[in-house]
Enzyme design. Sequence first.
Site, PDB file in Angstrom:
ATOM      1  N   LYS A  22      29.968  47.960  44.004  1.00 17.72           N
ATOM      2  CA  LYS A  22      30.145  47.411  42.805  1.00 17.72           C
ATOM      3  C   LYS A  22      29.738  45.738  42.868  1.00 17.72           C
ATOM      4  O   LYS A  22      29.078  44.912  41.334  1.00 17.72           O
ATOM      5  CB  LYS A  22      31.760  47.193  42.409  1.00 17.72           C
ATOM      6  CG  LYS A  22      32.048  46.494  41.044  1.00 17.72           C
ATOM      7  CD  LYS A  22      33.846  46.863  40.719  1.00 17.72           C
ATOM      8  CE  LYS A  22      34.581  45.628  41.457  1.00 17.72           C
ATOM      9  NZ  LYS A  22      34.924  44.718  40.636  1.00 17.72           N
ATOM     10  N   ASN A  23      30.162  44.854  43.566  1.00 15.05           N
ATOM     11  CA  ASN A  23      30.112  44.214  43.143  1.00 15.05           C
ATOM     12  C   ASN A  23      28.536  42.606  43.115  1.00 15.05           C
ATOM     13  O   ASN A  23      28.577  42.060  42.467  1.00 15.05           O
ATOM     14  CB  ASN A  23      30.633  42.624  44.432  1.00 15.05           C
ATOM     15  CG  ASN A  23      32.432  42.201  43.851  1.00 15.05           C
ATOM     16  OD1 ASN A  23      32.833  42.986  42.857  1.00 15.05           O
ATOM     17  ND2 ASN A  23      33.097  42.560  45.188  1.00 15.05           N
ATOM     18  N   CYS A 118      40.599  40.691  36.765  1.00 17.94           N
ATOM     19  CA  CYS A 118      42.183  40.645  36.778  1.00 17.94           C
ATOM     20  C   CYS A 118      43.201  39.757  36.903  1.00 17.94           C
ATOM     21  O   CYS A 118      42.429  38.440  37.443  1.00 17.94           O
ATOM     22  CB  CYS A 118      41.975  41.302  38.711  1.00 17.94           C
ATOM     23  SG  CYS A 118      41.776  42.954  38.978  1.00 17.94           S
ATOM     24  N   ARG A 123      40.164  31.327  39.180  1.00 15.76           N
ATOM     25  CA  ARG A 123      39.287  32.326  39.480  1.00 15.76           C
ATOM     26  C   ARG A 123      38.761  30.716  38.635  1.00 15.76           C
ATOM     27  O   ARG A 123      37.675  31.181  37.973  1.00 15.76           O
ATOM     28  CB  ARG A 123      39.365  32.827  39.575  1.00 15.76           C
ATOM     29  CG  ARG A 123      39.238  33.808  40.398  1.00 15.76           C
ATOM     30  CD  ARG A 123      38.880  34.757  41.311  1.00 15.76           C
ATOM     31  NE  ARG A 123      39.554  35.654  40.173  1.00 15.76           N
ATOM     32  CZ  ARG A 123      38.688  37.060  39.834  1.00 15.76           C
ATOM     33  NH1 ARG A 123      38.340  37.682  41.519  1.00 15.76           N
ATOM     34  NH2 ARG A 123      38.966  38.642  38.951  1.00 15.76           N
ATOM     35  N   ASP A 308      39.154  41.049  49.451  1.00 16.89           N
ATOM     36  CA  ASP A 308      39.845  42.301  48.282  1.00 16.89           C
ATOM     37  C   ASP A 308      39.589  43.517  49.204  1.00 16.89           C
ATOM     38  O   ASP A 308      40.306  44.455  48.838  1.00 16.89           O
ATOM     39  CB  ASP A 308      38.052  42.701  48.091  1.00 16.89           C
ATOM     40  CG  ASP A 308      37.766  41.826  46.326  1.00 16.89           C
ATOM     41  OD1 ASP A 308      38.821  41.057  46.118  1.00 16.89           O
ATOM     42  OD2 ASP A 308      36.571  41.920  46.421  1.00 16.89           O
ATOM     43  N   ARG A 400      38.268  50.603  37.758  1.00 18.37           N
ATOM     44  CA  ARG A 400      36.854  49.272  37.630  1.00 18.37           C
ATOM     45  C   ARG A 400      36.198  49.385  38.790  1.00 18.37           C
ATOM     46  O   ARG A 400      35.166  48.910  38.931  1.00 18.37           O
ATOM     47  CB  ARG A 400      37.926  48.212  37.520  1.00 18.37           C
ATOM     48  CG  ARG A 400      38.064  48.150  35.938  1.00 18.37           C
ATOM     49  CD  ARG A 400      38.760  47.058  35.564  1.00 18.37           C
ATOM     50  NE  ARG A 400      37.391  45.580  36.488  1.00 18.37           N
ATOM     51  CZ  ARG A 400      37.999  44.612  37.015  1.00 18.37           C
ATOM     52  NH1 ARG A 400      39.335  44.790  37.266  1.00 18.37           N
ATOM     53  NH2 ARG A 400      37.246  43.514  37.032  1.00 18.37           N
TER      54      ARG A 400
END
Length: 422
Positions: A22-23, A118, A123, A308, A400
């Site tokens: 995903k990232n 999130c 951040r 994560d 997500r």
Amino acid sequence: MDSIVVTGGAPLNGQIPIAGAKNACLTLMPATLLTDQPLTLTNAPRLSDIKTMTTLLQSLGAEVQALQDGKVLALSSHRIGTLRADYDIVRKMRASILVLGPMLARFGQAEVSLPGGCAIGARPVDLHLKALEAMGADLELRDGYVHAEARGGLKGAVVEFPFVSVGATENALMAATLAKGTTELRNAAREPEIVDLANCLIKMGARIEGAGTSTITIEGVDALGGATHPVVTDRIELGTYMLAPAICGGEVECLGGRIDLLEAFCERLDAAGISVEETPAGLKVARKNGRVSAVDVETQPFPGFPTDLQAQMMALLCTADGVSHLHETIFENRFMHAPELLRMGARIDVHGGTATVTGVERLKGAPVMATDLRASVSLILAGLAAEGETVVNRVYHLDRGYEHVEEKLGAVGAKIERVVGV
């Protein structure tokens, strides 16, 4: 809202295919804005965040087609109609800020809303902005938007990040490909997703050296072309499914897995009594014998233990033999899953950035609430090891970052189902 219902106690056996990252995909997609030529991404994950980035790019005028059941993305930015990334889309996902560098580099201006995402602590995007300013951009924060200009084009510069930032490294890396002269990114992020982005940009004609190290050097070029690029394996999904047989027994082969993506994580699994074996198709994971052992974990930027995977690792350690300590050094406020695990009978004491976990023989099923993406799946993992039924509510976070989680776990023997909300 949908819920995931898990009935614990069943060992898992079989194979789980691991999707593209995903990232990585969320970073590769904005790279289309750097060129008027087609960019094709294969091995794309089918996630709601990918749909959000698709919507954002389309709102700018890019063409994005999902092919082969969404596993291939065909992108083209030959006709961009606006350089404004609106709040209504950007607020849904922090990765939206990654359109800023490419638009500024190619078009000399951009207007991008400050992002959302999130709720796992502050951040800020200041490192993104400082990197672009170092390359000659004029920036102004006004009405919740970043207004950026580089009328004469970006210029090569030395950018030294005060601390490692994956997103800021990605934004600066993309922007520097079209800057005039040489850019050097110091204290750059070293994640596999950075290397994957650099490899894609090189296929497009960029001149990049040092990706995967703390210093990346980019020689700007006049224009980039098209490319076809496979998205790297999702190391976070990989680590998550590696923990599934560790937490409830059995043996699972994670297809497409590679130890080099998760060396620090695999070392902690070994210390806890979990066997990880490389196979021609991926990684095979099983307990070595009996109950897992307590271990200490400290999250660090790559190549350290990924933040994560901290929530998922906590779920495993809730049933370990002994006392474990988890130190979260990346994000504050990332132990929001702990109170939900307590509802399942876990023994967890949180003080600041450290969680002390005293293992129990067995967790108990309970209704719990997901607070963020990784917390969602950690509660599902805990449910696999729990006695009775666990109902994980508010799983919209889950979609997500994990595609078809109930299907993948169900295929290896988990008793899991999705209950669609009314």
